[in-house]
Design a protein around this motif. Structure first.
Motif, PDB file in Angstrom:
ATOM      1  N   LEU A  96      27.660 -13.675  11.326  1.00 27.27           N
ATOM      2  CA  LEU A  96      28.645 -14.241  10.405  1.00 27.27           C
ATOM      3  C   LEU A  96      27.940 -15.065   9.332  1.00 27.27           C
ATOM      4  CD1 LEU A  96      31.721 -14.436  10.005  1.00 27.27           C
ATOM      5  CD2 LEU A  96      31.672 -16.503  11.384  1.00 27.27           C
ATOM      6  N   SER A  97      26.916 -15.791   9.725  1.00 22.69           N
ATOM      7  CA  SER A  97      26.169 -16.611   8.766  1.00 22.69           C
ATOM      8  C   SER A  97      25.488 -15.755   7.705  1.00 22.69           C
ATOM      9  CB  SER A  97      25.114 -17.453   9.481  1.00 22.69           C
ATOM     10  OG  SER A  97      25.746 -18.375  10.325  1.00 22.69           O
ATOM     11  N   ALA A 100      28.164 -14.468   5.328  1.00 19.45           N
ATOM     12  CA  ALA A 100      28.651 -15.568   4.488  1.00 19.45           C
ATOM     13  C   ALA A 100      27.627 -15.920   3.412  1.00 19.45           C
ATOM     14  CB  ALA A 100      28.961 -16.788   5.352  1.00 19.45           C
ATOM     15  N   PRO A 107      30.686 -19.756   6.424  1.00 23.68           N
ATOM     16  CA  PRO A 107      31.108 -18.800   7.455  1.00 23.68           C
ATOM     17  C   PRO A 107      32.568 -18.992   7.847  1.00 23.68           C
ATOM     18  CG  PRO A 107      28.960 -19.687   8.002  1.00 23.68           C
ATOM     19  CD  PRO A 107      29.464 -20.470   6.812  1.00 23.68           C
ATOM     20  N   HIS A 111      35.351 -16.072   7.499  1.00 24.60           N
ATOM     21  CA  HIS A 111      36.010 -15.632   8.729  1.00 24.60           C
ATOM     22  C   HIS A 111      37.527 -15.704   8.584  1.00 24.60           C
ATOM     23  CE1 HIS A 111      37.464 -16.179  12.898  1.00 24.60           C
ATOM     24  NE2 HIS A 111      36.471 -15.402  13.224  1.00 24.60           N
TER      25      HIS A 111
END
Length: 189
Positions: A96-97, A100, A107, A111
């Motif tokens: 996710l990082s 992002a 993030p 999300h």
């Protein structure tokens, strides 16, 4: 010429100065709003502009992070670009990082926005993409279950089998056998 007041606004990311001036960084060829959260450039590389048109005329391009040109991607377009990145790189280790960072947002925000638009989280979308790719490979190739898992980004055969069974209600081997049997029987008249 950059004034001390403008420089202070840049260093402090002061949103109160947004629209009053823009700053360009000669070494990167990018211009930003004073409130941009990007790393503070060296003062000697910075030039102030009264408008975005001046910066564009000077050959600079707008920052993708703060979007000084006022062009914000609609959330749907943004979610589609995240989904495309996932579909393109599903076999890689994706976090996710990392996603992002590519999108220049936090993030948490990515999300939340992706889930609101797509109905699933980025992680769930990644897993669905991997499972669909695995199903296609199970139907069309003779690779081992472990090789297929590795090819779709789930390198542990046990983890791949568990995730696949949770998503499809059968093991990868059972899925392959069922689809090979359907293909062998051919169409019914």
């Amino acid at each position: 010429m950059l004034t001390d007041q403008e420089w202070t606004a840049i260093v402090e990311c002061d949103a109160a100065y947004d629209g009053q001036f823009y700053y360009g960084v000669r070494t990167t060829g990018i211009f930003c709003r004073p409130s941009c959260k990007s790393r503070t450039p060296k003062r000697e590389h910075v030039h102030a502009y009264a408008s975005t048109a001046e910066a564009l005329t000077d050959g600079l391009r707008p920052c993708k992070r703060c979007r000084p040109d006022g062009l914000r991607q609609p959330d749907e377009e943004w979610a589609a670009s995240i989904a495309k990145a996932i579909r393109t790189h599903y076999a890689d280790k994706i976090t996710l990082s990392m996603l992002a960072e590519q999108q220049h947002v936090s993030p948490f925000h990515m999300h939340r926005t992706f889930k609101r638009i797509c109905g699933v989280t980025p992680a769930a979308y990644l897993l669905l993409t991997r499972i669909e790719a695995a199903k296609q490979l199970l139907r069309s190739s003779v690779r081992t279950i472990g090789e297929i898992g590795e090819q779709v980004g789930l390198p542990s055969p046990a983890h791949f089998a568990t995730v696949f069974q949770r998503a499809e209600g059968c093991t990868p081997t059972q899925y392959r056998l069922a689809h090979n049997n359907q293909r062998a029987e051919g169409p019914h008249e």
